[in-house]
Design a protein around this motif. Sequence first.
Motif, PDB file in Angstrom:
ATOM      1  N   CYS A 238      26.842 -45.036 -27.935  1.00 50.57           N
ATOM      2  CA  CYS A 238      28.094 -44.752 -27.254  1.00 50.57           C
ATOM      3  C   CYS A 238      29.053 -44.236 -28.318  1.00 50.57           C
TER       4      CYS A 238
ATOM      5  N   HIS B 245      29.935 -46.142 -22.478  1.00 50.40           N
ATOM      6  CA  HIS B 245      29.998 -47.450 -21.839  1.00 50.40           C
ATOM      7  C   HIS B 245      31.264 -47.495 -20.986  1.00 50.40           C
TER       8      HIS B 245
ATOM      9  N   CYS C  71      33.970 -49.436 -22.724  1.00 52.23           N
ATOM     10  CA  CYS C  71      34.578 -48.734 -23.862  1.00 52.23           C
ATOM     11  C   CYS C  71      35.632 -47.748 -23.375  1.00 52.23           C
TER      12      CYS C  71
END
Length: 754
Positions: A504, A527, A530
């Motif tokens: 990521c 993600h 995130c």
Amino acid sequence: MAAAEHQERNNDLREHMVGILFSRSKLTHLQKQVCSHIVQAIRKETVRAREEWESSLSCETLGTPGTPEEGQHSAPDTYCFEMLSMVLALSGSAVGRAHLAQQDHLLRHLLSLLHTGSARVQRQVVALFRRMLADVPPQSLALILGVEVLPAHDYASLHTASQDQDTAFDPQKQGILDVFLAVIAKALTVQLKTKGSDGGKITVAQGKGGVTSVTLATAMPTPAANSPRWWLRGHTTQKQADLIINLIRDMSMGKLSDTWAKVSKAAIAENIINLTRLHESDRSCAATCLATPTLWLALASLCVLHPDHVDALSSQHWQATTSSGDPHNPEPRPTCENHDDGETLAMILCEECSSNLCGECDRILHLHRRTRHHHRTVFRQEQEAIKVDLHEGCGRTKLFWLLALADSTTLKAMLELRGESQRTRGSIAATTCRFCGAPAQPSLLSPAPVCQDSDCQEYSREACVRTHDCGHLCGGLKGENTCLPCLHGCSNNPSLKQDADDMCMICFSEALSAAPAIQLECGHVFHAHCCRNVLTRRWPGPRITFTFSLCPICKVAMSHDVLGELLSPILALYEDVRRKALMRLEYEGLHRAEAISTPGARYHNNPAAFAMDRYAYYVCFKCNKAYYGGEARCDAEAGLGDEYDPRELVCGACSDVSRAQMCPKHGTDFLEYKCRYCCSVAVFFCFGTTHFCNACHDDFQRVTNIPKAELPRCPAGPRAQQLEGEECPLHVQHPPTGEEFALGCGVCRNAHTF
Ligand SMILES: [Zn+2]
Ligand SMILES: [Zn+2]
Ligand SMILES: [Zn+2]
Ligand SMILES: [Zn+2]
Ligand SMILES: [Zn+2]
Ligand SMILES: [Zn+2]
Ligand SMILES: [Zn+2]
Ligand SMILES: [Zn+2]
């Protein structure tokens, strides 16, 4: 600024003069002598730089860089810099270059300065290599470096060579580009996600959220000062690494010479293939692996991966069928006897079960207490199998025991050891956690097992419960309208450019499949948590900026259904700032500025971007609206993320201490205050009484203690500096410095000045 320009002009002149002196086809005896004197001088400077570097390393306190930073090069490197400028000028002519390329000593000194010189010396050294290397045959450089054999140009044979050689691999053996790659390696940060019991062997202090950052300097035992690879010590800055990344990329693209293109690509390949030859004890855990120079040089090589490497390096027998015609793979590859489908390749032989198994079956069959200690061997083909990918600027290599990624833009890297229990994330049949690969019990509540780790439990609650047609679990979010395309390579969705193993690019610490992910409108996958973190944290520092809301890969505005709630106030704020900035631009008469009207200029036809970069806006703590706080300083970056109190960010209308008159046209929307200590627009409002600009606020303890009589008169510059001249920078008449003053409506005030 001016000094640098002066320096540059100076260099041009020097280059020109040397160009005239050396413009003949042959060098005279005198010229050669001048040259040898310069080389002598550089030798002395190199010795001195090395000594200083050594002492800075030995007394290095935590956090200070090993090489002097920009601006700190006042006296000591001047002579070295001057001498290198001469060499650089010399290298401008073909004869000069040819002569210099034969000076082995000079090359030796330059390679040393590459690691020990000041920032500007390092820049010169890189520029010199750029010019000279084409005239230096790789064999000569190898001789200077003590590299015994140049890497084979054909990676396939490189690969078989590693098979045939039963001699133990020497991780200390030097490669031809190692001295350059080390500059990159020393700037890398590896983010390790340490979950629960998983990371017990990592001894480095653990940061927030179970993510540990390690660098070469912290993870690798320090080589001796007299070892051939002494330069694998200390650390380098991102800027230095970028210089080398560009140099090596240009080398592999053939910009220096065809020979160097071949050698560079082979050297990069060699460093990555070396991973397959690491000793078993070195690959037992992340800590042992990170202690080898092999790993760090491989990560650096991933930063300069050439598209050619992707096909050429990925071994032919990676998931190859049982093709016996392959010269590199003479024995047909056995299939998994447990699957018994004649198709699934085996990778492990269990001597006690006497059967060939694939990774997944091996794990399941050997989970039981009775079978756990069976002696098993990994097939040689599997051990040496390697896959290399280049996704979105991020180089990646996958071996049976390791997944390593490195991003050349951010210099962040990720490492995932697969250990003996082969992890198969996203698989439904496994008895391992679908997110982290740790052992887990199947549950009735979710379609796949999830371990007890609190993060994984949290992810599982929000994960999509659907399974794709291909049999893989959806890696997306619960309740999503359209499922995230399968990240295991089964989807033919052209917008998907990443896969389950890519890291990521927001957290740089976990693979995409390690948590529920979303595909933004631009096509990039991150993600979900995130993305939410980024949008919740917003911009760093007090000044409003919007880069945080762009896709970190392609810089297109982030957009996704599930982010709507977080995005809508950000979009509203964006519109507000945009509108106010454009209005100001027009009132200041700058909407026809050259930067906007000239085709090809940075802001051509984009007045909004020009205005938003030029003016700084802040969010008022009281009314939550964006207010103007002066022009953005070009050094604004320097103060980014500095500690500040958001309660001190108050707009003029909400801090109207001197009861300014309402503007009949704009109300108090654009009411601005002057900094109490200088002639700038205020940003901060402190102690309920005082307006400060950015600079005076930074220096508030000093400026607030200046006796009123000693304060500068108008015109006053930031930090209460007396300016020359008569005209107030704000073009207004105001009470003496030290008193509060409302500038009035910012829009109308500026309109009057034109
Ligand atoms: Zn887990
Ligand atoms: Zn889904
Ligand atoms: Zn699939
Ligand atoms: Zn992430
Ligand atoms: Zn994107
Ligand atoms: Zn306000
Ligand atoms: Zn000020
Ligand atoms: Zn003034």
